[in-house]
Design a protein around this motif. Sequence first.
Motif, PDB file in Angstrom:
ATOM      1  N   UNK A 215      20.888  78.337 -44.011  1.00 23.55           N
ATOM      2  CA  UNK A 215      19.698  79.084 -44.629  1.00 23.55           C
ATOM      3  C   UNK A 215      19.362  78.583 -45.713  1.00 23.55           C
ATOM      4  N   UNK A 216      17.883  78.611 -45.827  1.00 22.74           N
ATOM      5  CA  UNK A 216      17.428  78.357 -47.138  1.00 22.74           C
ATOM      6  C   UNK A 216      17.578  79.374 -48.021  1.00 22.74           C
ATOM      7  N   UNK A 217      17.840  78.881 -49.412  1.00 22.54           N
ATOM      8  CA  UNK A 217      17.877  79.883 -50.442  1.00 22.54           C
ATOM      9  C   UNK A 217      16.576  80.222 -50.842  1.00 22.54           C
ATOM     10  N   UNK A 218      16.306  81.467 -51.092  1.00 20.24           N
ATOM     11  CA  UNK A 218      14.876  82.087 -51.522  1.00 20.24           C
ATOM     12  C   UNK A 218      15.163  82.910 -52.802  1.00 20.24           C
ATOM     13  N   UNK A 219      14.727  82.388 -53.740  1.00 20.44           N
ATOM     14  CA  UNK A 219      14.763  83.326 -55.138  1.00 20.44           C
ATOM     15  C   UNK A 219      14.075  84.444 -55.280  1.00 20.44           C
ATOM     16  N   UNK A 220      14.573  85.525 -55.663  1.00 19.67           N
ATOM     17  CA  UNK A 220      13.677  86.643 -56.000  1.00 19.67           C
ATOM     18  C   UNK A 220      12.541  86.186 -56.803  1.00 19.67           C
ATOM     19  N   UNK A 221      11.556  86.714 -56.424  1.00 17.16           N
ATOM     20  CA  UNK A 221      10.216  86.424 -57.409  1.00 17.16           C
ATOM     21  C   UNK A 221      10.180  87.247 -58.448  1.00 17.16           C
TER      22      UNK A 221
ATOM     23  N   UNK B 198      23.115  79.411 -57.080  1.00 12.20           N
ATOM     24  CA  UNK B 198      21.616  79.473 -56.950  1.00 12.20           C
ATOM     25  C   UNK B 198      21.194  80.596 -57.739  1.00 12.20           C
ATOM     26  N   UNK B 199      21.634  81.411 -58.099  1.00 11.43           N
ATOM     27  CA  UNK B 199      20.980  82.587 -58.848  1.00 11.43           C
ATOM     28  C   UNK B 199      20.627  83.730 -58.096  1.00 11.43           C
ATOM     29  N   UNK B 200      19.594  84.309 -58.665  1.00 10.30           N
ATOM     30  CA  UNK B 200      19.450  85.921 -57.879  1.00 10.30           C
ATOM     31  C   UNK B 200      18.407  85.618 -56.825  1.00 10.30           C
ATOM     32  N   UNK B 201      19.119  85.660 -55.642  1.00 10.86           N
ATOM     33  CA  UNK B 201      18.286  85.364 -54.429  1.00 10.86           C
ATOM     34  C   UNK B 201      18.886  85.593 -52.864  1.00 10.86           C
ATOM     35  N   UNK B 202      18.658  85.175 -51.838  1.00 15.02           N
ATOM     36  CA  UNK B 202      19.126  85.519 -50.911  1.00 15.02           C
ATOM     37  C   UNK B 202      19.451  84.076 -49.983  1.00 15.02           C
ATOM     38  N   UNK B 203      20.131  84.180 -48.793  1.00 17.24           N
ATOM     39  CA  UNK B 203      20.190  82.933 -47.790  1.00 17.24           C
ATOM     40  C   UNK B 203      19.269  83.420 -46.742  1.00 17.24           C
ATOM     41  N   UNK B 204      18.306  82.605 -46.291  1.00 22.39           N
ATOM     42  CA  UNK B 204      17.145  83.198 -45.593  1.00 22.39           C
ATOM     43  C   UNK B 204      17.692  83.304 -44.068  1.00 22.39           C
ATOM     44  N   UNK B 205      17.368  84.404 -43.210  1.00 27.68           N
ATOM     45  CA  UNK B 205      17.711  84.668 -42.015  1.00 27.68           C
ATOM     46  C   UNK B 205      16.709  84.380 -41.079  1.00 27.68           C
ATOM     47  N   UNK B 206      15.457  83.599 -41.755  1.00 29.45           N
ATOM     48  CA  UNK B 206      14.424  83.316 -41.022  1.00 29.45           C
ATOM     49  C   UNK B 206      14.282  81.619 -40.880  1.00 29.45           C
ATOM     50  N   UNK B 207      14.560  81.221 -41.904  1.00 29.75           N
ATOM     51  CA  UNK B 207      14.268  79.691 -42.255  1.00 29.75           C
ATOM     52  C   UNK B 207      15.906  79.563 -42.116  1.00 29.75           C
ATOM     53  N   UNK B 208      16.134  79.439 -40.884  1.00 34.88           N
ATOM     54  CA  UNK B 208      17.619  79.539 -40.628  1.00 34.88           C
ATOM     55  C   UNK B 208      18.296  78.690 -39.383  1.00 34.88           C
ATOM     56  N   UNK B 209      19.330  78.291 -39.178  1.00 33.57           N
ATOM     57  CA  UNK B 209      19.513  77.788 -37.851  1.00 33.57           C
ATOM     58  C   UNK B 209      21.036  77.780 -37.899  1.00 33.57           C
ATOM     59  N   UNK B 210      21.551  77.670 -36.702  1.00 36.47           N
ATOM     60  CA  UNK B 210      22.846  77.646 -36.398  1.00 36.47           C
ATOM     61  C   UNK B 210      23.356  76.642 -35.354  1.00 36.47           C
ATOM     62  N   UNK B 211      24.675  76.113 -35.686  1.00 35.93           N
ATOM     63  CA  UNK B 211      25.069  75.322 -34.488  1.00 35.93           C
ATOM     64  C   UNK B 211      26.362  75.660 -34.120  1.00 35.93           C
ATOM     65  N   UNK B 212      26.690  75.566 -32.834  1.00 35.34           N
ATOM     66  CA  UNK B 212      27.949  76.022 -32.286  1.00 35.34           C
ATOM     67  C   UNK B 212      28.828  74.749 -31.686  1.00 35.34           C
TER      68      UNK B 212
END
Lengths: 150, 150, 150, 150, 150, 150, 150, 150, 150, 150
Positions: free
Chosen positions: E142-148, E111-125
């Motif tokens: 979790x949505x990938x969010x690129x650094x601005x 994806x490049x420089x960024x993170x996996x969101x912990x807010x726009x995020x879901x989990x299944x069990x």
Amino acid sequence: MSDRIARLDAGREVVRAKDRLGISWQQLADELGHSLVHTTAALLGQQPLSANEAEKVGTMLELDEEIVEDLALPPVRGEAALDPTEPVTYRLQEALQVYGTSIHELIREEFGDGIMSAIDFSMTFEREPDPKGDRVKLVWSGKFLPYKVN
Amino acid sequence: MSDRIARLDAGREVVRAKDRLGISWQQLADELGHSLVHTTAALLGQQPLSANEAEKVGTMLELDEEIVEDLALPPVRGEAALDPTEPVTYRLQEALQVYGTSIHELIREEFGDGIMSAIDFSMTFEREPDPKGDRVKLVWSGKFLPYKVN
Amino acid sequence: MSDRIARLDAGREVVRAKDRLGISWQQLADELGHSLVHTTAALLGQQPLSANEAEKVGTMLELDEEIVEDLALPPVRGEAALDPTEPVTYRLQEALQVYGTSIHELIREEFGDGIMSAIDFSMTFEREPDPKGDRVKLVWSGKFLPYKVN
Amino acid sequence: MSDRIARLDAGREVVRAKDRLGISWQQLADELGHSLVHTTAALLGQQPLSANEAEKVGTMLELDEEIVEDLALPPVRGEAALDPTEPVTYRLQEALQVYGTSIHELIREEFGDGIMSAIDFSMTFEREPDPKGDRVKLVWSGKFLPYKVN
Amino acid sequence: MSDRIARLDAGREVVRAKDRLGISWQQLADELGHSLVHTTAALLGQQPLSANEAEKVGTMLELDEEIVEDLALPPVRGEAALDPTEPVTYRLQEALQVYGTSIHELIREEFGDGIMSAIDFSMTFEREPDPKGDRVKLVWSGKFLPYKVN
Amino acid sequence: MSDRIARLDAGREVVRAKDRLGISWQQLADELGHSLVHTTAALLGQQPLSANEAEKVGTMLELDEEIVEDLALPPVRGEAALDPTEPVTYRLQEALQVYGTSIHELIREEFGDGIMSAIDFSMTFEREPDPKGDRVKLVWSGKFLPYKVN
Amino acid sequence: MSDRIARLDAGREVVRAKDRLGISWQQLADELGHSLVHTTAALLGQQPLSANEAEKVGTMLELDEEIVEDLALPPVRGEAALDPTEPVTYRLQEALQVYGTSIHELIREEFGDGIMSAIDFSMTFEREPDPKGDRVKLVWSGKFLPYKVN
Amino acid sequence: MSDRIARLDAGREVVRAKDRLGISWQQLADELGHSLVHTTAALLGQQPLSANEAEKVGTMLELDEEIVEDLALPPVRGEAALDPTEPVTYRLQEALQVYGTSIHELIREEFGDGIMSAIDFSMTFEREPDPKGDRVKLVWSGKFLPYKVN
Amino acid sequence: MSDRIARLDAGREVVRAKDRLGISWQQLADELGHSLVHTTAALLGQQPLSANEAEKVGTMLELDEEIVEDLALPPVRGEAALDPTEPVTYRLQEALQVYGTSIHELIREEFGDGIMSAIDFSMTFEREPDPKGDRVKLVWSGKFLPYKVN
Amino acid sequence: MSDRIARLDAGREVVRAKDRLGISWQQLADELGHSLVHTTAALLGQQPLSANEAEKVGTMLELDEEIVEDLALPPVRGEAALDPTEPVTYRLQEALQVYGTSIHELIREEFGDGIMSAIDFSMTFEREPDPKGDRVKLVWSGKFLPYKVN
């Protein structure tokens, strides 16, 4: 644990009462016959108060008898009595970070191998008028104690 | 990291050189035209030195050119510059544990809501002669800064 | 300890009451005549409230008299008032991790050796409309304080 | 570990070189076509630099080729890159201690349950002239991200 | 502090009640119309519940009105809500220790420089049947969010 | 200590080499015949590599023989291998803070008293296309292990 | 929090009651049909007890009904249940400090890459008579679990 | 510090050499005439080795003379020798968390007020064959030491 | 930092040399004319040595000139000089945990409000023969210092 | 937790009662037939008291029956019973920092590889008259325990 909480809580009651009654730390110091800083420290739980001294304070500040008894408990010195991240406190700590090694070296040069006592120690607090804004002036005085060589 | 180590190590070299050559902190202060405590702090890495000031110290203490350059690096203030468990330092901290809350309350009563600055701040160091044993006397002077209300 | 808990708990009561009554922070700020952020901080225990100000808030939010009294206690600044792992807070901290050294160097270049005051300081909070999703805009303004050289 | 040290050390070399050559952060920002704060952060190891960008900086600051290579390593974000007890940094943290819970509540009221992004985020740095002493002005702008409900 | 304790304690009451009444998390999720994991997290204090949702749960689980009110308090996210040394939790943390740097590098490559969101995020069990012993299957999205870059 | 550093440094060399040569983690996984995540973890020092596997990687990435030897050292699992404040990592931890107690309760309800193994465990990494922005998808699969009762 | 305290306090009540009534852990183990160590751990809050088992213990030890209910709460495993500086506990930890790396290497040599389970695990406790002073003998038995390779 | 590192590094060299030469811990134990666990612990720096014993090991494992000398340094016991978050080690610690209070109470009941020695202590390591998967069996034997009453 | 390491490393060299040459601490103490414990502490970096004293030790132990110089550096007292988890050290600490509050109360009863000095302090070390096993006997002697009242 | 608090609180009640009634620790020791330090430690919660001993103390100090019962609870040794930053305690710790490595080396030279027991241990407390100011004298006596070699 409970002694510590009782003593520190009694100190908070002192603060609330003196604020409410408009009595200053200096007035309390005069009543007890101790210095300003020593008196404040004693009432906040860091120095001992005799039962008699606690009684005088209790009368002056209209405290409950239970608070008066707690004021005469042994002092509760140590880290738990202070929040080092409180902004006033933090700046004092920061000054130590900046000047601590200097004090160490200056003591070593002037006095030799030893410490500045925190027990045979006194402090004064003063407002230092200054046209660019008044200043807080603290004087620390501690006996030099040389390391014993044997 | 390496700036910090370079600056602090340069300070240790200053100490070794002045001990070897028998030069005092006061002599260094006189050379630089700063106060005793400010000079000591600057040479130990806590206040800035201009390239020119570093050069003067280097000449006086016969330091290597590399050490002189490191002395002119920006200061390295912060916790990592100080060992709070070193006995001289610890007693200063302990005095804060005992008197910190008192200073806080005394400032609040005398000045209102605000702090004693650690930036617009100076300290003096003095030997206080005393028949029961000489004392270390430190005077802390910091501008009172009121919290801004808006 | 108990002052801190009393003051912070009073702040939580303010939050519950304003949520229940549908009163906004801005309405409280207008009532007190302070800025939005200062008002919020004061009600959450980080800035002082006079007895009069506490009374106004108490009337507006239908608070118990005891809560009103606690709101007028001295502020309880320091680490214990904040959970740095709470997700909103953490991201602010993380921004400091990323930009802290930059701010330090930019201040050093632009102003010289000194700090941005956290005491002579104010902050604004604003919604910044943006077609790609609205943004939180915070403006931090702190007086530059140069280190005293002496 | 060594990537981190290499990247941060390269940043320190940038600082020394720009100080020596009298080149400002703004000049570096202009050269790279990025904002002032983003450029400073990138050069101090907190944002990525392409090989091409690192080369430009290397030419401008007369850096060794090895330093140029290190500047193009991935950024090294995280706690280890910052000393939170350094006085400039500390005051920023302290502002968060005082205003963090307020920001949290103001976001909750204005935007709902979510955060201010530290990723879709930018900051500006400015000198704010003021007759009582110039001020540091920081503008933080972060996208609001609502918690996903599913 | 008390909000946090109230909300988490309400969660423990939910657990006791559902165990006593033999009601499953899935039944609660169906009632609220949310996913299984989101519902569980909300009832344990990590996601918001509207007053209406809290009411539905209260009816289903025969909870006291006070508990129902506490369930509608804001969520109490952060470190204090979790004991990282509890054995189930620890193994999840350990998996992060083993795979965290891998996830970081895989995101950077893909994806490049960024993170996996912990807010726009879901989990299944899910229970994953397996002849050698059934498995726990968690899907993190979790949505990938690129650094601005600016 | 030196094994750990050697193994982790070898991993950093792998990253630099694959970036330089434009080889992907998937190509390395294909070469070794392991899954994508397992391969990445092994090359970053978290899973074992045989001497033969290390050799294959060394050839593909043109690594020095010494690096190849270090890749075949035992894995160096544990906290020291990971910086939990690095932003990508932190968000994974934060997800555990939010969902950890839920996973615990869901395992207890569905499987009974026991854990999800971090040893008999595997993970996949995938890009999940999404019109609102692609997502990172991680699937965690760990065997349920019931506490032994005896 | 309150579950944890309730469960651990119930365990302390068990200890007081068995001391008062002269009932041994072995008698409790016989009553429940579990091993000595498992029974002790369950009664001290580290393993589950069914409502039926809690009832049996309650009858035998004349416990209040509330204590019996608390004994049937889920176990409260984790660091907070143990004071690692308590002298008996510390020596067990110290033995791990001395022998931990040996156990790691011996497992690696004998079994390969994996762990000794703390879940599929049992322990026995025995007095080992010895003319030079009786000894405490603990037998730890945990299933070897190989790391999954995929 | 350097003794510790020298001794522990020598232990890592032992591991590499025995892996390379295919020599087992048991063979080393037979050569030295000590038990398996004691030998392993001694070679990993936790028990002393005489110069003569170090020499024997050096010959068997073809170690450099310097390594042999380091093996005869005093043992380096203590926390720094062990990473408690390494997964094998962690599970041993976790077993102590679960069973530590039980061991304490069982010792108190069976032996009275005292401890299980970690000095007059030995441990054995064994593979315990089991159709459901072989097990690791550790036997801990420590002398009971009663607290002295005077 | 480097002074500390230099001084402590010099101490380790003293230990290796005296072990190699079969010279006892008492012989070193006799040479320097100090007590056994003071001499040992000085050689291990905790008390000062004059250049002359360092020279004498250097001759007796055939130390390199550089080590001799390092022995004359200022002492490096503080936490970093000691590993509190080393088993000999830990038991001394544990004795303080058990008897520390008693010493505090006994001093308070016998002497009043004050401390036992760690500066005007000496210690002796002795083997105490005992038919049940010889004992280590330490005598601590510290001047009582009363808190200053002013 | 509650045992610990109960036992330590009972100790505080003992202190208050003996201060009020003017009874010394030595008188309590004589009543119980134990040494001064052992008695003080037992009454402050660090050594066991039989029900009979607790009863005797209760009578002598006019304690409530509940306090007497709490005095007979098992001792609560460990870190939580002591505040290491309390000034009296800190100086004892500091002496360990200065002399700990010396004691370690002196034991190793005189006795070989082993420890000074903190279990088979006793301490005496004495006022040592001195014209320059009386001294606190503590004698520590602990059995040497050699590490078991097998």
